[in-house]
Design a protein around this motif. Structure first.
Motif, PDB file in Angstrom:
ATOM      1  N   ALA A 179       0.837  -1.204   0.000  1.00 31.06           N
ATOM      2  CA  ALA A 179       0.000   0.000   0.000  1.00 31.06           C
ATOM      3  C   ALA A 179       0.873   1.256   0.000  1.00 31.06           C
ATOM      4  O   ALA A 179       0.562   2.233  -0.679  1.00 31.06           O
ATOM      5  CB  ALA A 179      -0.936  -0.003   1.206  1.00 31.06           C
ATOM      6  N   LEU A 180       1.968   1.219   0.764  1.00 29.60           N
ATOM      7  CA  LEU A 180       2.885   2.362   0.774  1.00 29.60           C
ATOM      8  C   LEU A 180       3.505   2.580  -0.604  1.00 29.60           C
ATOM      9  O   LEU A 180       3.610   3.715  -1.072  1.00 29.60           O
ATOM     10  CB  LEU A 180       3.989   2.153   1.815  1.00 29.60           C
ATOM     11  N   LEU A 181       3.918   1.492  -1.231  1.00 34.34           N
ATOM     12  CA  LEU A 181       4.553   1.616  -2.547  1.00 34.34           C
ATOM     13  C   LEU A 181       3.565   2.102  -3.610  1.00 34.34           C
ATOM     14  O   LEU A 181       3.963   2.767  -4.567  1.00 34.34           O
ATOM     15  CB  LEU A 181       5.179   0.285  -2.965  1.00 34.34           C
ATOM     16  N   ALA A 182       2.286   1.823  -3.441  1.00 31.49           N
ATOM     17  CA  ALA A 182       1.271   2.235  -4.409  1.00 31.49           C
ATOM     18  C   ALA A 182       0.670   3.606  -4.072  1.00 31.49           C
ATOM     19  O   ALA A 182      -0.098   4.152  -4.858  1.00 31.49           O
ATOM     20  CB  ALA A 182       0.157   1.195  -4.458  1.00 31.49           C
ATOM     21  N   TYR A 183       1.055   4.187  -2.945  1.00 30.38           N
ATOM     22  CA  TYR A 183       0.416   5.416  -2.467  1.00 30.38           C
ATOM     23  C   TYR A 183       0.581   6.588  -3.433  1.00 30.38           C
ATOM     24  O   TYR A 183       1.667   6.845  -3.951  1.00 30.38           O
ATOM     25  CB  TYR A 183       0.964   5.817  -1.095  1.00 30.38           C
ATOM     26  N   LYS A 184      -0.524   7.281  -3.643  1.00 32.16           N
ATOM     27  CA  LYS A 184      -0.548   8.539  -4.394  1.00 32.16           C
ATOM     28  C   LYS A 184      -1.469   9.485  -3.648  1.00 32.16           C
ATOM     29  O   LYS A 184      -2.400   9.048  -2.973  1.00 32.16           O
ATOM     30  CB  LYS A 184      -1.073   8.319  -5.811  1.00 32.16           C
ATOM     31  N   LEU A 185      -1.230  10.759  -3.800  1.00 29.78           N
ATOM     32  CA  LEU A 185      -2.108  11.745  -3.177  1.00 29.78           C
ATOM     33  C   LEU A 185      -3.509  11.648  -3.771  1.00 29.78           C
ATOM     34  O   LEU A 185      -3.664  11.301  -4.945  1.00 29.78           O
ATOM     35  CB  LEU A 185      -1.568  13.160  -3.413  1.00 29.78           C
ATOM     36  N   PRO A 186      -4.524  11.980  -2.985  1.00 33.31           N
ATOM     37  CA  PRO A 186      -5.888  12.006  -3.523  1.00 33.31           C
ATOM     38  C   PRO A 186      -5.992  12.984  -4.704  1.00 33.31           C
ATOM     39  O   PRO A 186      -5.203  13.925  -4.823  1.00 33.31           O
ATOM     40  CB  PRO A 186      -6.729  12.497  -2.334  1.00 33.31           C
ATOM     41  N   ASP A 187      -6.988  12.754  -5.545  1.00 33.41           N
ATOM     42  CA  ASP A 187      -7.144  13.544  -6.769  1.00 33.41           C
ATOM     43  C   ASP A 187      -7.202  15.050  -6.516  1.00 33.41           C
ATOM     44  O   ASP A 187      -6.608  15.824  -7.268  1.00 33.41           O
ATOM     45  CB  ASP A 187      -8.396  13.107  -7.537  1.00 33.41           C
TER      46      ASP A 187
END
Length: 174
Positions: free
Chosen positions: A25-33
């Motif tokens: 989940a950390l590696l896939a994390y992106k800021l919300p739109d």
């Protein structure tokens, strides 16, 4: 015009981290739109030289947060591959800095108690005190000002993470 979001980037990231996400989940994390749109807008204004002082600080926060998350992801990947501390030095700056120290700590998957007890390492504490003293005397160089800003942002980030962790432990929604 894209208005400033009601929440800041550090609050969003600490809310994510306080739920103890998996490495994946950390590696896939992106800021919300909404925050991604806001940073894109700020970058556009920056290219057009139209940023206000407040917008410049907001953009600096986004850049700092992006650097922190990037360091965290890199350290997780290295840990997953079983790289030694010596091999990690290849990606680290020659002088240990606060974002790197915080990212390394968070990548170690600390318990709530460890997170709540976290303090910057002694060498960083000494450097921050030195910078604060020089700042009080009005003698900081531009690079030292930036370094002190990084320290203060990291301190704010960790304080928010600790507060959110404690609230979660008490069963209080954030």
């Amino acid at each position: 015009m894209i208005e400033a979001p009601a929440r800041d980037v550090f609050a969003v990231i600490t809310e994510f981290l306080v739920d103890d996400p998996s490495d994946e989940a950390l590696l896939a994390y992106k800021l919300p739109d909404d925050l991604q749109k806001r940073v894109s807008h700020l970058l556009y204004l920056n290219r057009e030289s139209e940023l206000t002082c407040e917008q410049r600080h907001e953009l600096d926060d986004f850049v700092y947060a992006d650097n922190m998350i990037s360091l965290l992801k890199t350290k997780i990947r290295l840990r997953q591959r079983g790289k030694s501390r010596r091999e990690k030095a290849v990606i680290d700056t020659p002088v240990r800095n606060v974002p790197d120290s915080v990212a390394e700590f968070l990548a170690s998957d600390p318990t709530d108690d460890e997170l709540l007890a976290y303090m910057f390492p002694k060498d960083i504490q000494a450097r921050v005190h030195f910078l604060l003293d020089r700042n009080g005397e009005g003698e900081l160089t531009i690079l030292e000002e930036r370094e002190l800003d990084d320290c203060l942002r990291a301190n704010r980030f960790m304080a928010l993470l600790k507060v959110n962790t404690e609230l979660r432990r008490q069963g209080i929604e954030t």
